[in-house]
Design a protein around this motif. Structure first.
Motif, PDB file in Angstrom:
ATOM      1  N   GLU A  95      13.768  -0.916   2.260  1.00 19.50           N
ATOM      2  CA  GLU A  95      13.297  -2.145   2.895  1.00 19.50           C
ATOM      3  C   GLU A  95      11.808  -2.051   3.151  1.00 19.50           C
ATOM      4  O   GLU A  95      11.249  -0.965   3.261  1.00 19.50           O
ATOM      5  CB  GLU A  95      14.005  -2.360   4.229  1.00 19.50           C
ATOM      6  CG  GLU A  95      15.392  -2.954   4.086  1.00 19.50           C
ATOM      7  CD  GLU A  95      15.867  -3.541   5.392  1.00 19.50           C
ATOM      8  OE1 GLU A  95      16.054  -4.761   5.448  1.00 19.50           O
ATOM      9  OE2 GLU A  95      16.029  -2.787   6.351  1.00 19.50           O
ATOM     10  N   GLY A  96      11.195  -3.202   3.299  1.00 26.63           N
ATOM     11  CA  GLY A  96       9.803  -3.256   3.697  1.00 26.63           C
ATOM     12  C   GLY A  96       8.846  -3.062   2.540  1.00 26.63           C
ATOM     13  O   GLY A  96       9.246  -2.749   1.414  1.00 26.63           O
ATOM     14  N   CYS A  97       7.564  -3.252   2.821  1.00 31.17           N
ATOM     15  CA  CYS A  97       6.561  -3.183   1.767  1.00 31.17           C
ATOM     16  C   CYS A  97       5.225  -2.764   2.340  1.00 31.17           C
ATOM     17  O   CYS A  97       4.805  -3.272   3.366  1.00 31.17           O
ATOM     18  CB  CYS A  97       6.457  -4.557   1.102  1.00 31.17           C
ATOM     19  SG  CYS A  97       5.261  -4.535  -0.222  1.00 31.17           S
ATOM     20  N   ASP A  98       4.567  -1.806   1.637  1.00 34.07           N
ATOM     21  CA  ASP A  98       3.231  -1.356   2.042  1.00 34.07           C
ATOM     22  C   ASP A  98       2.147  -1.861   1.098  1.00 34.07           C
ATOM     23  O   ASP A  98       1.025  -1.391   1.125  1.00 34.07           O
ATOM     24  CB  ASP A  98       3.150   0.186   2.009  1.00 34.07           C
ATOM     25  CG  ASP A  98       4.071   0.833   3.032  1.00 34.07           C
ATOM     26  OD1 ASP A  98       4.468   0.146   3.989  1.00 34.07           O
ATOM     27  OD2 ASP A  98       4.382   2.028   2.865  1.00 34.07           O
ATOM     28  N   LYS A  99       2.498  -2.775   0.206  1.00 29.38           N
ATOM     29  CA  LYS A  99       1.547  -3.150  -0.830  1.00 29.38           C
ATOM     30  C   LYS A  99       0.521  -4.170  -0.353  1.00 29.38           C
ATOM     31  O   LYS A  99      -0.575  -4.232  -0.873  1.00 29.38           O
ATOM     32  CB  LYS A  99       2.295  -3.726  -2.042  1.00 29.38           C
ATOM     33  CG  LYS A  99       3.221  -2.746  -2.725  1.00 29.38           C
ATOM     34  CD  LYS A  99       2.438  -1.696  -3.481  1.00 29.38           C
ATOM     35  CE  LYS A  99       3.348  -0.726  -4.206  1.00 29.38           C
ATOM     36  NZ  LYS A  99       4.212   0.057  -3.323  1.00 29.38           N
ATOM     37  N   PHE A 100       0.877  -5.010   0.575  1.00 22.72           N
ATOM     38  CA  PHE A 100      -0.057  -5.994   1.122  1.00 22.72           C
ATOM     39  C   PHE A 100      -0.738  -6.841   0.053  1.00 22.72           C
ATOM     40  O   PHE A 100      -1.967  -6.941   0.028  1.00 22.72           O
ATOM     41  CB  PHE A 100      -1.086  -5.322   2.043  1.00 22.72           C
ATOM     42  CG  PHE A 100      -0.470  -4.832   3.332  1.00 22.72           C
ATOM     43  CD1 PHE A 100      -0.300  -5.688   4.412  1.00 22.72           C
ATOM     44  CD2 PHE A 100      -0.004  -3.520   3.445  1.00 22.72           C
ATOM     45  CE1 PHE A 100       0.290  -5.242   5.586  1.00 22.72           C
ATOM     46  CE2 PHE A 100       0.588  -3.070   4.618  1.00 22.72           C
ATOM     47  CZ  PHE A 100       0.731  -3.942   5.691  1.00 22.72           C
ATOM     48  N   CYS A 101       0.035  -7.432  -0.823  1.00 23.70           N
ATOM     49  CA  CYS A 101      -0.526  -8.464  -1.687  1.00 23.70           C
ATOM     50  C   CYS A 101      -1.080  -9.534  -0.741  1.00 23.70           C
ATOM     51  O   CYS A 101      -0.431  -9.865   0.260  1.00 23.70           O
ATOM     52  CB  CYS A 101       0.547  -9.059  -2.586  1.00 23.70           C
ATOM     53  SG  CYS A 101       1.276  -7.832  -3.687  1.00 23.70           S
TER      54      CYS A 101
END
Ligand code: 5AD
Ligand code: SF4
Length: 467
Positions: free
Chosen positions: A159-165
């Motif tokens: 879960e979650g995302c660190d990519k910060f598009c």
């Protein structure tokens, strides 16, 4: 006495999975699911925040649910109203300010607390809000109590995302990347298979960033260095489960497509030859402004490597047109990339401003009419590619997993390895059968096929694509 639960799910497959888990947790507290909102004692709106006006749509839906509750109260009964999902996470306390009739606002990381919140709500004089990111994992606390609905099931692994598009709210609503322990995933997969599931789609906002603690490591919290498995390794292990005929995963980021995962496409026949790999744009300048961390060329090279590993791999993607500053030249680059990749299907969206994201503060926002024009041109091209892909299936033999009855008596509807919907006649077929068919025709949204053989055992799909 059992109470009735109605869950309305918006948005992505992760919400579908979460809704199932919430229904499972609530069933242990005496709630039985209903698909009639009029019968419900508890309504949960599991919301999505990815696109414009999402919150507004939730508030207008809430207005309708409130009217239903007033009616119930006039009849001497009651209705409890809960809001879950990413709008709940993003709005939090503000939801209660604007719609004080809500009983519970619960963010995606706190679902395991929902039964307890409902109990506490009875004693509280106002609605309750929980949008924490607790240390305990909701997965450990949320047993999958309900039997799966069909032969194909979702299983959240990450879960979650660190990519910060720069256009995207997900890193804010779903938080930082975190992976479930491999052992818990394997246990859940085995349980699903024992309940008749033969296709599992591994889910994650950034599923191929998966790096879960290895089975013999510490199961909770971060495992020591070298003690985590990537998605490719996990897939190889899942493929050992007898009866699990098909494995899929979604959604992936090009940057996390590592060698181990690419070779899994080559070596694991249960891993279906279909990959949703969003690129968003074909222009390097836009990709940079979007903070995608890859160039068009990197993506094309990756597609080439994937196709070398699995020559019959079909691709899907997400696209955004009209990102701030997108010129005609940038848009043409997107069309060119699409021409080069040749997609089997894809999703495309007009850029919409999401408050709080870096892109919302950028200059040179694109006019609505230009966005609409570009979207139409892109969708026209993608639709032509989809039809070309489907037309090329005619005459081929392939395995189809029967998912439901068709509209006509005796007819069945299933899915090809490439996610195409396949209609076929077959009085003797049952939901969950994995059969070999020959495709006889392609229609705008589906294929028609005739039965060639009906293997009794779903593991026959391990042969992969029938010759
Ligand atoms: N505007 C338009 N499309 C968006 N998406 C995410 N955020 C936005 C936005 N602000 C699209 C992306 C993503 C998909 C799930 O939704 O293409 O991959
Ligand atoms: Fe959003 Fe980008 Fe993360 Fe996908 S990779 S969830 S688009 S921030």
């Amino acid at each position: 006495m059992t109470k009735k639960l109605f869950i309305k799910t918006y948005g992505c497959q992760m919400n579908v999975y979460d809704s199932e888990r919430m229904a499972g947790a609530l069933s242990a507290h005496g709630y039985a699911a209903t698909d009639q909102i009029e019968d419900a004692d508890l309504v949960v709106l599991n919301t999505c925040h990815i696109r414009e006006k999402a919150a507004e749509k939730v508030y207008s839906e809430l207005g309708r649910v409130r009217m239903l509750r007033d009616q119930r109260r006039a009849d001497g009964a009651d209705l409890t109203i809960a809001v879950a999902g990413c709008v709940a996470q993003a709005e939090g306390e503000a939801m209660l300010q604007r719609a004080p009739f809500i009983d519970v606002v619960v963010g995606p990381q706190a679902y395991h607390r929902l039964p307890e919140m409902l109990a506490r709500r009875g004693r509280a004089d106002r609605g309750l809000v929980d949008t924490d990111f607790p240390v305990e994992s909701k997965f450990d606390e949320l047993p999958r109590a309900l039997a799966p609905a069909g032969p194909s099931a979702f299983l959240t692994v990450q879960e979650g995302c660190d990519k910060f598009c720069t256009f995207c709210v997900v890193p804010y609503t779903r938080g930082a990347e975190s992976s479930r322990p491999v052992r818990a995933i394997l246990d859940e997969a085995r349980q699903l298979v024992s309940q008749g599931v033969c296709e599992i789609t591994l889910l994650g906002q950034n599923v191929n960033a998966f790096h879960g603690p290895a089975p013999d490591g510490a199961f909770h919290g971060e495992a020591p260095d070298g003690r985590t498995w990537g998605l490719g390794r996990l897939i190889r292990e899942l493929a050992e489960i007898d009866g699990l005929a098909r494995i899929r995963y979604t959604t992936s980021h090009p940057r996390d497509m590592d060698e181990e995962l690419i070779t899994a496409h080559r070596d694991v026949p249960q891993l279906m030859p279909f990959l949703h790999l969003p690129v968003q744009s074909g222009s390097d300048e836009m990709l940079r402004a979007m903070n995608r961390k890859h160039r068009a060329e990197d993506y094309l090279r990756l597609v080439e490597r994937l196709r070398q590993a699995r020559p019959d791999l079909a691709l899907s993607s997400d696209f955004i047109v009209g990102f701030p500053g997108e010129s005609d030249v940038d848009f043409q680059a997107t069309l060119r990339l699409v021409e080069q990749v040749r997609y089997a299907q894809a999703f495309s969206f007009k850029y919409s401003t999401r408050p709080g994201t870096p892109a919302s503060l950028m200059k040179k926002h694109i006019k609505e009419a230009v966005k609409a024009e570009r979207l139409a041109a892109l969708q026209d091209l993608l639709e032509r590619q989809r039809r070309t892909f489907d037309a090329a299936s005619v005459g081929l033999r392939m395995d189809v997993l029967i998912e439901r009855d068709g509209r006509d008596p005796g007819s069945k509807v299933g899915r090809s390895p490439w996610l195409q919907i396949v209609h076929l006649e077959g009085q003797e077929l049952a939901v969950g059968d994995l059969v070999t068919v020959e495709v006889t025709g392609s229609h705008p949204r589906s294929l028609a096929a005739r039965l060639v053989s009906s293997p009794a055992n779903p593991t026959s799909a391990k042969r992969g694509r029938a010759a």
